[in-house]
Design an enzyme around this catalytic site. Structure first.
Site, PDB file in Angstrom:
ATOM      1  N   LYS A 271       0.849  -1.203   0.000  1.00 55.80           N
ATOM      2  CA  LYS A 271       0.000   0.000   0.000  1.00 55.80           C
ATOM      3  C   LYS A 271       0.882   1.250   0.000  1.00 55.80           C
ATOM      4  O   LYS A 271       0.624   2.208  -0.735  1.00 55.80           O
ATOM      5  CB  LYS A 271      -0.921   0.003   1.226  1.00 55.80           C
TER       6      LYS A 271
ATOM      7  N   GLN B 131      -3.882  -1.324  10.341  1.00 55.62           N
ATOM      8  CA  GLN B 131      -3.987  -2.626   9.669  1.00 55.62           C
ATOM      9  C   GLN B 131      -4.517  -3.698  10.615  1.00 55.62           C
ATOM     10  O   GLN B 131      -4.050  -3.841  11.750  1.00 55.62           O
ATOM     11  CB  GLN B 131      -2.602  -3.026   9.115  1.00 55.62           C
TER      12      GLN B 131
ATOM     13  N   ASP C  47     -10.599   3.457   5.408  1.00 58.67           N
ATOM     14  CA  ASP C  47     -10.958   2.038   5.419  1.00 58.67           C
ATOM     15  C   ASP C  47     -12.480   1.853   5.416  1.00 58.67           C
ATOM     16  O   ASP C  47     -12.967   0.759   5.138  1.00 58.67           O
ATOM     17  CB  ASP C  47     -10.433   1.387   6.712  1.00 58.67           C
TER      18      ASP C  47
END
Ligand code: GUN
Length: 302
Positions: free
Chosen positions: A57, A101, A124
């Site tokens: 990412k 994460q 997210d």
């Protein structure tokens, strides 16, 4: 049985590249307005898969001109310290997106973590405000990246979802639940009849065989077999599972939730794994980040 050709593959890498080009155009507009979008990653502990994902990412952020940084916190980090760090990033005007994460260590309540990220920086889409907007069909929120990526794969491959029987396998908060909510909306790329199957579903193979579009996101290696797929159906494999492989240099390999070699002979279109959904998740993350930065600047981009 459907004729098999190599071109029944859905090329997630190519479609992700298309989305990156669109995101790059938004980023150029932001630069023209004196703003470089910024994305902060937080990783807790040393989960090997998370290291790889966050690394990929970050690399893509650099390629597109998004300033990113990764903070790695020790496995033993206390929840209150993680929440305090998120609060600091919420207040930092150079940070437009925050990504913590998953999975997090067991002693940390991931809901408390996602609830702490400011909804406007929640690229997210895991904050209850964004999940609520998704369910209500309010487009002002952020949609979780993997479900948004699956929808874009379908849209950009010209696969009609309106009225289609979609079966989603897996009811996780990251993929299954938000994907079901997304595809049942009265909207372009949606309007589907969605069945969400999970570990307690009875006669799961029968549900699968009814699907025009079958999305596997339950995290069980090679769960979907050829006899569970209607000939000509669209098969989207979200799974990433590490399994033992004596022939591999490190003794293991990654496989999806779909028994790809067999199912590709039956499916109308199918995502390869890797090279299907994975690149799309990253593409949607960067798209969300560019949007978050535009919103912070008060620029309309849609
Ligand atoms: N772990 C697996 N998928 C995701 C994702 O999309 N976002 C975050 N934050 N963690 C994940």
């Amino acid at each position: 049985m459907t004729t098999v050709t190599a071109d029944n593959l859905i090329d997630g890498r190519a479609i992700a590249e298309e989305i990156h080009q669109e995101t790059r155009q938004i980023i150029t507009r932001l630069y023209d307005n004196g703003l470089q979008p910024g994305l902060a990653f937080i990783r807790v502990g040393e989960d090997p898969a998370s290291k790889v994902y966050v690394g990929m990412k970050e690399k893509t952020c650099t390629r597109l001109g998004i300033r990113s940084r990764t903070e790695v916190l020790p496995e033993a980090t206390e929840q209150k310290d993680l929440l305090r760090r998120i609060a600091e990033l919420n207040a930092d005007p150079t940070v437009h997106g925050i990504l913590v994460q998953a999975p997090l260590p067991a002693h940390i309540d991931s809901a408390a973590v996602f609830n702490t990220i400011s909804p406007g920086k929640d690229v997210d889409g895991f904050h209850p405000v964004n999940m609520g907007k998704l369910l209500l069909g309010d487009p002002s929120g952020f949609v979780p990246c993997t479900p948004a990526g699956v929808q874009q794969l379908l849209l950009r491959t010209g696969i009609a979802t309106a009225g289609a029987e979609v079966v989603v396998l897996g009811r996780g908060n990251i993929v299954g639940k938000p994907l079901a909510a997304l595809l049942l909306q009265k909207a372009r790329g949606a309007d589907a009849t969605v069945t969400l199957c999970h570990s307690r579903t009875r006669h799961i193979a029968e549900h699968c065989r009814r699907a025009d579009i079958l999305v596997a996101a339950m995290g069980v290696a090679h769960f979907v077999k050829a006899d569970m797929v209607k000939p000509g159906a669209i098969v989207i494999d979200v799974g990433v599972n590490r399994v033992a492989d004596a022939a591999a240099p490190n003794g293991s390999k990654l496989v999806g939730d779909v028994d790809f070699d067999a199912v590709r002979l039956v499916a109308g279109r199918i995502t390869p794994n890797p090279g299907g959904v994975g690149p799309m998740t990253i593409a949607m993350l960067l798209s969300n980040t560019a949007r978050a930065a535009a919103q912070a600047l008060g620029i309309k981009i849609d």
